[in-house]
Design a protein around this motif. Structure first.
Motif, PDB file in Angstrom:
ATOM      1  N   VAL A 109      48.454 -32.451  -9.207  1.00  0.00           N
ATOM      2  CA  VAL A 109      47.023 -32.191  -9.354  1.00  0.00           C
ATOM      3  C   VAL A 109      47.292 -30.553  -9.712  1.00  0.00           C
ATOM      4  O   VAL A 109      47.933 -29.805  -9.386  1.00  0.00           O
ATOM      5  N   LEU A 110      45.934 -30.328 -10.164  1.00  0.00           N
ATOM      6  CA  LEU A 110      45.802 -28.795 -10.594  1.00  0.00           C
ATOM      7  C   LEU A 110      44.648 -28.619  -9.447  1.00  0.00           C
ATOM      8  O   LEU A 110      43.553 -28.954  -9.523  1.00  0.00           O
ATOM      9  N   LEU A 111      44.986 -27.488  -8.764  1.00  0.00           N
ATOM     10  CA  LEU A 111      43.958 -27.044  -7.718  1.00  0.00           C
ATOM     11  C   LEU A 111      43.900 -25.645  -7.606  1.00  0.00           C
ATOM     12  O   LEU A 111      44.568 -24.892  -8.139  1.00  0.00           O
ATOM     13  N   PRO A 112      42.645 -24.897  -6.893  1.00  0.00           N
ATOM     14  CA  PRO A 112      42.576 -23.450  -6.895  1.00  0.00           C
ATOM     15  C   PRO A 112      43.614 -22.926  -6.141  1.00  0.00           C
ATOM     16  O   PRO A 112      44.074 -23.579  -5.332  1.00  0.00           O
ATOM     17  N   ARG A 113      44.166 -21.871  -6.790  1.00  0.00           N
ATOM     18  CA  ARG A 113      45.233 -21.154  -6.357  1.00  0.00           C
ATOM     19  C   ARG A 113      44.753 -20.631  -4.831  1.00  0.00           C
ATOM     20  O   ARG A 113      43.747 -20.405  -4.502  1.00  0.00           O
ATOM     21  N   GLY A 114      45.476 -21.046  -3.777  1.00  0.00           N
ATOM     22  CA  GLY A 114      45.722 -20.622  -2.745  1.00  0.00           C
ATOM     23  C   GLY A 114      45.105 -21.880  -1.713  1.00  0.00           C
ATOM     24  O   GLY A 114      45.108 -21.843  -0.499  1.00  0.00           O
ATOM     25  N   ALA A 115      44.628 -22.947  -2.372  1.00  0.00           N
ATOM     26  CA  ALA A 115      44.175 -24.319  -1.715  1.00  0.00           C
ATOM     27  C   ALA A 115      45.447 -25.055  -0.997  1.00  0.00           C
ATOM     28  O   ALA A 115      45.164 -25.566  -0.007  1.00  0.00           O
ATOM     29  N   VAL A 116      46.426 -24.567  -1.340  1.00  0.00           N
ATOM     30  CA  VAL A 116      47.951 -25.121  -0.492  1.00  0.00           C
ATOM     31  C   VAL A 116      48.531 -24.241   0.054  1.00  0.00           C
ATOM     32  O   VAL A 116      49.119 -23.275  -0.691  1.00  0.00           O
ATOM     33  N   GLY A 117      48.729 -23.956   1.201  1.00  0.00           N
ATOM     34  CA  GLY A 117      49.500 -23.130   2.085  1.00  0.00           C
ATOM     35  C   GLY A 117      50.946 -23.603   1.827  1.00  0.00           C
ATOM     36  O   GLY A 117      51.322 -24.284   1.254  1.00  0.00           O
ATOM     37  N   PRO A 118      51.763 -22.695   2.712  1.00  0.00           N
ATOM     38  CA  PRO A 118      53.041 -23.124   2.503  1.00  0.00           C
ATOM     39  C   PRO A 118      53.498 -24.666   3.121  1.00  0.00           C
ATOM     40  O   PRO A 118      52.736 -24.959   4.124  1.00  0.00           O
ATOM     41  N   ASP A 119      54.193 -25.336   2.448  1.00  0.00           N
ATOM     42  CA  ASP A 119      54.223 -26.714   2.639  1.00  0.00           C
ATOM     43  C   ASP A 119      55.589 -27.338   2.614  1.00  0.00           C
ATOM     44  O   ASP A 119      55.917 -26.924   1.110  1.00  0.00           O
ATOM     45  N   ASP A 120      56.301 -27.700   3.531  1.00  0.00           N
ATOM     46  CA  ASP A 120      57.703 -28.278   3.108  1.00  0.00           C
ATOM     47  C   ASP A 120      57.782 -29.468   2.221  1.00  0.00           C
ATOM     48  O   ASP A 120      58.892 -29.757   1.750  1.00  0.00           O
ATOM     49  N   ASP A 121      56.599 -30.236   2.109  1.00  0.00           N
ATOM     50  CA  ASP A 121      56.489 -31.344   1.166  1.00  0.00           C
ATOM     51  C   ASP A 121      55.891 -31.084  -0.152  1.00  0.00           C
ATOM     52  O   ASP A 121      56.184 -31.949  -0.999  1.00  0.00           O
ATOM     53  N   LEU A 122      55.476 -29.903  -0.300  1.00  0.00           N
ATOM     54  CA  LEU A 122      54.721 -29.768  -1.578  1.00  0.00           C
ATOM     55  C   LEU A 122      55.255 -28.260  -2.402  1.00  0.00           C
ATOM     56  O   LEU A 122      55.870 -27.643  -1.659  1.00  0.00           O
ATOM     57  N   ALA A 123      55.127 -28.323  -3.647  1.00  0.00           N
ATOM     58  CA  ALA A 123      55.231 -27.139  -4.464  1.00  0.00           C
ATOM     59  C   ALA A 123      54.317 -26.662  -5.175  1.00  0.00           C
ATOM     60  O   ALA A 123      53.680 -27.454  -5.670  1.00  0.00           O
ATOM     61  N   THR A 124      54.156 -25.503  -5.331  1.00  0.00           N
ATOM     62  CA  THR A 124      52.908 -25.059  -6.159  1.00  0.00           C
ATOM     63  C   THR A 124      53.412 -24.181  -7.243  1.00  0.00           C
ATOM     64  O   THR A 124      54.090 -23.320  -7.180  1.00  0.00           O
ATOM     65  N   LEU A 125      52.935 -24.444  -8.551  1.00  0.00           N
ATOM     66  CA  LEU A 125      53.712 -23.360  -9.563  1.00  0.00           C
ATOM     67  C   LEU A 125      52.227 -23.193 -10.534  1.00  0.00           C
ATOM     68  O   LEU A 125      51.409 -23.884 -10.614  1.00  0.00           O
ATOM     69  N   ALA A 126      52.407 -21.901 -10.969  1.00  0.00           N
ATOM     70  CA  ALA A 126      51.433 -21.622 -11.839  1.00  0.00           C
ATOM     71  C   ALA A 126      51.890 -22.095 -13.187  1.00  0.00           C
ATOM     72  O   ALA A 126      52.922 -22.404 -13.626  1.00  0.00           O
ATOM     73  N   VAL A 127      50.671 -22.458 -14.080  1.00  0.00           N
ATOM     74  CA  VAL A 127      50.927 -22.715 -15.469  1.00  0.00           C
ATOM     75  C   VAL A 127      50.867 -21.871 -16.548  1.00  0.00           C
ATOM     76  O   VAL A 127      49.604 -21.095 -16.470  1.00  0.00           O
ATOM     77  N   ALA A 128      51.924 -21.224 -17.002  1.00  0.00           N
ATOM     78  CA  ALA A 128      52.001 -19.979 -17.654  1.00  0.00           C
ATOM     79  C   ALA A 128      51.206 -20.017 -19.186  1.00  0.00           C
ATOM     80  O   ALA A 128      50.618 -18.953 -19.600  1.00  0.00           O
ATOM     81  N   ASP A 129      51.107 -20.856 -19.819  1.00  0.00           N
ATOM     82  CA  ASP A 129      50.590 -21.013 -21.332  1.00  0.00           C
ATOM     83  C   ASP A 129      49.379 -21.567 -21.535  1.00  0.00           C
ATOM     84  O   ASP A 129      49.140 -21.869 -22.514  1.00  0.00           O
ATOM     85  N   ALA A 130      48.571 -21.574 -20.468  1.00  0.00           N
ATOM     86  CA  ALA A 130      47.329 -22.168 -20.479  1.00  0.00           C
ATOM     87  C   ALA A 130      45.869 -21.394 -19.857  1.00  0.00           C
ATOM     88  O   ALA A 130      46.170 -20.687 -18.957  1.00  0.00           O
ATOM     89  N   ASP A 131      44.720 -21.531 -20.386  1.00  0.00           N
ATOM     90  CA  ASP A 131      43.700 -20.849 -19.814  1.00  0.00           C
ATOM     91  C   ASP A 131      43.279 -21.817 -18.539  1.00  0.00           C
ATOM     92  O   ASP A 131      42.473 -22.884 -18.984  1.00  0.00           O
ATOM     93  N   LEU A 132      43.578 -21.707 -17.458  1.00  0.00           N
ATOM     94  CA  LEU A 132      43.248 -22.469 -16.373  1.00  0.00           C
ATOM     95  C   LEU A 132      42.163 -21.814 -15.265  1.00  0.00           C
ATOM     96  O   LEU A 132      42.449 -21.996 -14.121  1.00  0.00           O
ATOM     97  N   ASP A 133      41.247 -20.709 -15.641  1.00  0.00           N
ATOM     98  CA  ASP A 133      40.659 -19.921 -15.072  1.00  0.00           C
ATOM     99  C   ASP A 133      39.465 -20.811 -14.845  1.00  0.00           C
ATOM    100  O   ASP A 133      38.717 -21.273 -15.748  1.00  0.00           O
TER     101      ASP A 133
END
Length: 197
Positions: A141-165
């Motif tokens: 899923v793509l979610l707003p930055r900061g929507a998922v805090g530190p989580d042992d079960d999930l990882a959050t990555l920036a998508v570098a080559d797309a306009d996702l604002d």
């Protein structure tokens, strides 16, 4: 999109004579339906997300933008990387909001711009459902930055080559003068934004 309960509560305390009726994007079919409700006089104003050209029937006042980040299960091959690229996501199953939601439009535009089709397997109407779906290995899923805090079960990555604002705007009808109550609410939004900056 909805106003935060604190802002609505503050408005209600400052203007107890004003009747407030809240309609959510989930009950209205997303930002385009909120814009239609404005044009038809069923709403006085709305928080919307309309990427790209705004509609002629509404005045949009840009408030903020939030970057959408990729959320994956911790064991996903991309999880160990700090960023991902749109081509990395071509064969993935996605969880996303329904068509008509601004964040869905942002994501669809990014994949279209890259010349890629995206497979959406589950549609949700709130962020928590998206997080839970990823946690249960139903897709990414793509979610707003900061929507998922530190989580042992999930990882959050920036998508570098797309306009996702993901833009957030306050919409008012283009064809009618805002009511006194709507103008008062706009002033409250201004105060709220000033206090946050």
């Amino acid at each position: 999109m909805t106003a935060r309960p604190g802002a609505l509560g503050r408005f209600h305390r400052d203007h107890p004579e004003v009747s407030v009726r809240l309609a959510t994007a989930a009950s209205c079919g997303g930002s385009p339906e909120l814009i239609t409700a404005l044009a038809e006089g069923r709403l006085d104003l709305a928080f919307v997300s309309i990427p790209g050209q705004g509609p002629a029937t509404a005045r949009l006042r840009h408030l903020t933008s939030t970057r959408l980040d990729l959320v994956v299960p911790r064991e996903h091959p991309l999880a160990g990387r700090g960023t991902a690229a749109i081509p990395d996501l071509a064969d993935e199953s996605f969880i996303d909001f329904p068509t008509g939601y601004g964040n869905r439009a942002v994501t669809d535009r990014a994949f279209t711009a890259a010349g890629l089709r995206r497979h959406v397997t589950i549609e949700i109407t709130d962020i928590a459902a998206g997080v839970d779906s990823v946690r249960n290995r139903l897709g990414l899923v793509l979610l707003p930055r900061g929507a998922v805090g530190p989580d042992d079960d999930l990882a959050t990555l920036a998508v570098a080559d797309a306009d996702l604002d993901w833009p957030i705007s306050l919409a008012t009808p283009a064809e009618r003068t805002p009511s006194a109550a709507a103008r008062a609410f706009e002033r409250l939004v201004d105060r709220h934004l000033a206090e946050r900056s």
